[in-house]
Write a protein that holds these residues in place. Structure first.
Motif, PDB file in Angstrom:
ATOM      1  N   PRO A   1       0.819  -1.218   0.000  1.00  0.00           N
ATOM      2  CA  PRO A   1       0.000   0.000   0.000  1.00  0.00           C
ATOM      3  C   PRO A   1       0.854   1.270   0.000  1.00  0.00           C
ATOM      4  CG  PRO A   1      -0.907  -1.590   1.544  1.00  0.00           C
ATOM      5  CD  PRO A   1       0.415  -2.142   1.066  1.00  0.00           C
ATOM      6  N   ASP A   2       1.998   1.234   0.680  1.00  0.00           N
ATOM      7  CA  ASP A   2       2.890   2.388   0.722  1.00  0.00           C
ATOM      8  C   ASP A   2       3.464   2.682  -0.671  1.00  0.00           C
ATOM      9  OD1 ASP A   2       4.356   4.454   2.129  1.00  0.00           O
ATOM     10  OD2 ASP A   2       6.146   3.206   1.810  1.00  0.00           O
ATOM     11  N   ALA A   3       3.861   1.638  -1.381  1.00  0.00           N
ATOM     12  CA  ALA A   3       4.407   1.818  -2.730  1.00  0.00           C
ATOM     13  C   ALA A   3       3.338   2.375  -3.670  1.00  0.00           C
ATOM     14  CB  ALA A   3       4.941   0.493  -3.268  1.00  0.00           C
ATOM     15  N   LYS A   4       2.105   1.869  -3.547  1.00  0.00           N
ATOM     16  CA  LYS A   4       1.011   2.380  -4.377  1.00  0.00           C
ATOM     17  C   LYS A   4       0.759   3.853  -4.087  1.00  0.00           C
ATOM     18  CE  LYS A   4      -1.361  -2.052  -4.721  1.00  0.00           C
ATOM     19  NZ  LYS A   4      -2.561  -2.806  -4.348  1.00  0.00           N
ATOM     20  N   ALA A   5       0.805   4.234  -2.816  1.00  0.00           N
ATOM     21  CA  ALA A   5       0.584   5.633  -2.436  1.00  0.00           C
ATOM     22  C   ALA A   5       1.684   6.525  -3.003  1.00  0.00           C
ATOM     23  CB  ALA A   5       0.525   5.762  -0.913  1.00  0.00           C
ATOM     24  N   ARG A   6       2.932   6.051  -2.977  1.00  0.00           N
ATOM     25  CA  ARG A   6       4.043   6.839  -3.530  1.00  0.00           C
ATOM     26  C   ARG A   6       3.877   7.020  -5.044  1.00  0.00           C
ATOM     27  NH1 ARG A   6       7.207   3.358  -0.394  1.00  0.00           N
ATOM     28  NH2 ARG A   6       8.064   2.412  -2.275  1.00  0.00           N
ATOM     29  N   ILE A   7       3.442   5.980  -5.727  1.00  0.00           N
ATOM     30  CA  ILE A   7       3.233   6.069  -7.176  1.00  0.00           C
ATOM     31  C   ILE A   7       2.120   7.067  -7.482  1.00  0.00           C
ATOM     32  CG2 ILE A   7       2.424   4.808  -9.211  1.00  0.00           C
ATOM     33  CD1 ILE A   7       3.925   2.344  -8.024  1.00  0.00           C
ATOM     34  N   ARG A   8       0.996   6.974  -6.750  1.00  0.00           N
ATOM     35  CA  ARG A   8      -0.102   7.930  -6.952  1.00  0.00           C
ATOM     36  C   ARG A   8       0.367   9.362  -6.723  1.00  0.00           C
ATOM     37  NH1 ARG A   8      -3.314   4.578  -3.574  1.00  0.00           N
ATOM     38  NH2 ARG A   8      -4.339   3.038  -4.862  1.00  0.00           N
ATOM     39  N   ALA A   9       1.144   9.575  -5.658  1.00  0.00           N
ATOM     40  CA  ALA A   9       1.655  10.914  -5.342  1.00  0.00           C
ATOM     41  C   ALA A   9       2.558  11.417  -6.472  1.00  0.00           C
ATOM     42  CB  ALA A   9       2.380  10.909  -4.012  1.00  0.00           C
ATOM     43  N   ALA A  10       3.404  10.550  -6.994  1.00  0.00           N
ATOM     44  CA  ALA A  10       4.308  10.951  -8.085  1.00  0.00           C
ATOM     45  C   ALA A  10       3.523  11.305  -9.340  1.00  0.00           C
ATOM     46  CB  ALA A  10       5.298   9.820  -8.382  1.00  0.00           C
TER      47      ALA A  10
END
Length: 104
Positions: free
Chosen positions: A87-96
């Motif tokens: 979930p953390d990696a998905k959140a970072r991708i969305r933010a980017a």
């Protein structure tokens, strides 16, 4: 809006302006956002109103829906050979992605 509640005229004017003047780039952002969160009433109305005359955005909507459905089908498979993101990696991708959109 609740009856008897004071009306923020400036906010209402901004909402009406967005509904009446939504551009294709704004519509594509809202389409993308709609897969991550429910749209506000004014965003939903602006987007649906934009689709009526804009064939390009209607086509883009269909393409995005196909990508999302395909992605969901693949993620439903539970194939152990596929890489799963935290979930953390998905959140970072969305933010980017959001940062890139805002920068352009």
């Amino acid at each position: 809006m609740v009856q008897g509640e004071p009306v923020d005229v400036r906010k209402l004017a901004r909402q009406i302006k967005m509904i009446l003047t939504l551009r294709c780039d704004e519509a594509s952002r809202l389409m993308s956002d709609s897969f991550d969160r429910p749209l506000n009433w004014d965003e939903w109305l602006a987007l649906h109103g934009h689709w009526i005359p804009c064939r390009v955005c209607r086509t883009f909507k269909k393409q995005m829906q196909a990508v999302v459905e395909t992605t969901r089908r693949r993620s439903d498979r539970n194939d152990s050979s596929e890489v799963c993101l935290s979930p953390d990696a998905k959140a970072r991708i969305r933010a980017a992605i959001r940062h890139c959109r805002e920068s352009s």
